[in-house]
Design an enzyme around this catalytic site. Sequence first.
Site, PDB file in Angstrom:
ATOM      1  N   HIS A 187      18.712 -21.215 -16.142  1.00 43.92           N
ATOM      2  CA  HIS A 187      19.497 -21.149 -17.372  1.00 43.92           C
ATOM      3  C   HIS A 187      20.838 -21.819 -17.136  1.00 43.92           C
ATOM      4  O   HIS A 187      21.394 -21.708 -16.044  1.00 43.92           O
ATOM      5  CB  HIS A 187      19.708 -19.690 -17.799  1.00 43.92           C
ATOM      6  CG  HIS A 187      20.182 -19.574 -19.197  1.00 43.92           C
ATOM      7  ND1 HIS A 187      21.510 -19.652 -19.527  1.00 43.92           N
ATOM      8  CD2 HIS A 187      19.491 -19.447 -20.350  1.00 43.92           C
ATOM      9  CE1 HIS A 187      21.615 -19.562 -20.843  1.00 43.92           C
ATOM     10  NE2 HIS A 187      20.414 -19.438 -21.370  1.00 43.92           N
ATOM     11  N   ASP A 208      12.398 -16.786 -22.050  1.00 40.60           N
ATOM     12  CA  ASP A 208      11.119 -17.370 -22.455  1.00 40.60           C
ATOM     13  C   ASP A 208       9.975 -17.047 -21.505  1.00 40.60           C
ATOM     14  O   ASP A 208       8.813 -17.297 -21.831  1.00 40.60           O
ATOM     15  CB  ASP A 208      11.256 -18.895 -22.574  1.00 40.60           C
ATOM     16  CG  ASP A 208      12.203 -19.280 -23.676  1.00 40.60           C
ATOM     17  OD1 ASP A 208      12.149 -18.631 -24.732  1.00 40.60           O
ATOM     18  OD2 ASP A 208      13.016 -20.202 -23.484  1.00 40.60           O
TER      19      ASP A 208
END
Length: 430
Positions: A306, A363
């Site tokens: 991320h 996700d």
Amino acid sequence: MADTAKLIIGDKTYELPIIESVEGSSAVDIRKLRIETGYVTYDPGSGNTGSCKSSIAFMDGKDGVLRYRGIPIEQLAKKSTFIETAYLLINGELPTPEELKTFSVLLNDHSLVHEGMRHFFDNFPPGSHPMHILSSMVNSLRSFYPEIPERSEEEEINKKVARSLSKVRTLAAMSYKISRGFKVIYPKPELTYAANFLNMMFDSPVKPYVIEPEMVKALNTFWILHADHEQNCSTAAVRLVGSARTNLYTAISAGISALGGPLHGGANQAVIEMLMSIEENGGNLKPYLERAKDRKDPFRLYGFGHSVYKTYDPRAKIMKKICHGILEKFNISDPLLDIAHELEETAKKDPYFIDHNLYPNIDFYSGIVLRAMGIPINMFTVMFAIGRLPGWISQWLESIEDPDWKLHRPRQVYIGSGKRDYIPIRKRNI
Ligand code: ACO
């Protein structure tokens, strides 16, 4: 804390004011930098640039913290609903019972879409990705619901906000039904936002859909976790497009387009496709991990890493729990969950992932939750888009009211040719 920073260029020293944050990084105010020094800053991806002041979401990438309007997402995920969280993000405070009722009635009143919009769907070629369809449909809301000059600005904005939240959900479910050639199911006033969506997706005249409260709760939590994430790629797109004073629908349509990319929201689809591919190849993780580590190969381990979190994404922790809860409750055995676990455990011990601070992001487990709900894979990112609506809306509202508002217009460091003359075509390649 110092209130200015000093910048030395050659033999000159410049003083730059500091803007203090409540929490997280404070900023060096460089608004006068170019005028005073002739220099600009260079920051591809804007990872070191504060593009606005905001009081909507706070995230701490080191400790894995996310709060909406100060409230930790763990509390909202446990106790709130998506609509209550949307109200919080958009209005800044949790609603009173009366305010929540009024908001829900407003959303219900705006849940239908113009019948003319259905013809649009008919003309998209088969196989069109639902995210592309959704982005076009949302942009077209501007034409189907034009501004009415007699209305006050406040009333107009309230209508735009309600339409965006409510109609995008209806459009998403319609796009699924039409893509399958099924009868469109209309929203029902007696159902809540999330229950209505599931019903519009899965009810059929010959097989009524049974609304399971646990599925509704899981969907509410899924959307709460996606509701805002400060200045991420799609929100930055909403603010950038909105900075030209475009209307809310156009700005959201830009956000949907940005969200569709596989490095951003499109990753939830990419993760499940990756897990399915691992399963088809006999469950051997090694080639996937090797490819992910090869810098010459564009393949990445989807659902890992991320831009801000350099630790476990706090949303992924909750998503993992929902995933286990829903599979257990409905007695679903999904082999992809076993592969996901094994992948997480293997990556956790691999020096490449440790050194690069790569942990599961939101996700990684969300696709397995959506599969358990019966959502088709190409609708996964649409599910993310519905969840992100409150964030896009609140960020757009904050930006139009910002006294420091500016038309977005970054600078560049030019590295092309110096001045040269035009050569007539007959004299080229001689
Ligand atoms: N698999 C393998 N290597 C990775 C991964 C990954 N998933 N993510 C980052 N890296 C590596 C990069 O190759 C790079 O390595 P290097 O320094 O040796 O060249 C290093 O980590 C830094 O990568 P960047 O892309 O520069 O880092 P950034 O923090 O900008 O990346 C991103 C963030 C784009 C999300 C990245 O981690 C990624 O591509 N992940 C996979 C896609 C994904 O899951 N996206 C969803 C993000 S969550 C969301 O948007 C909702």
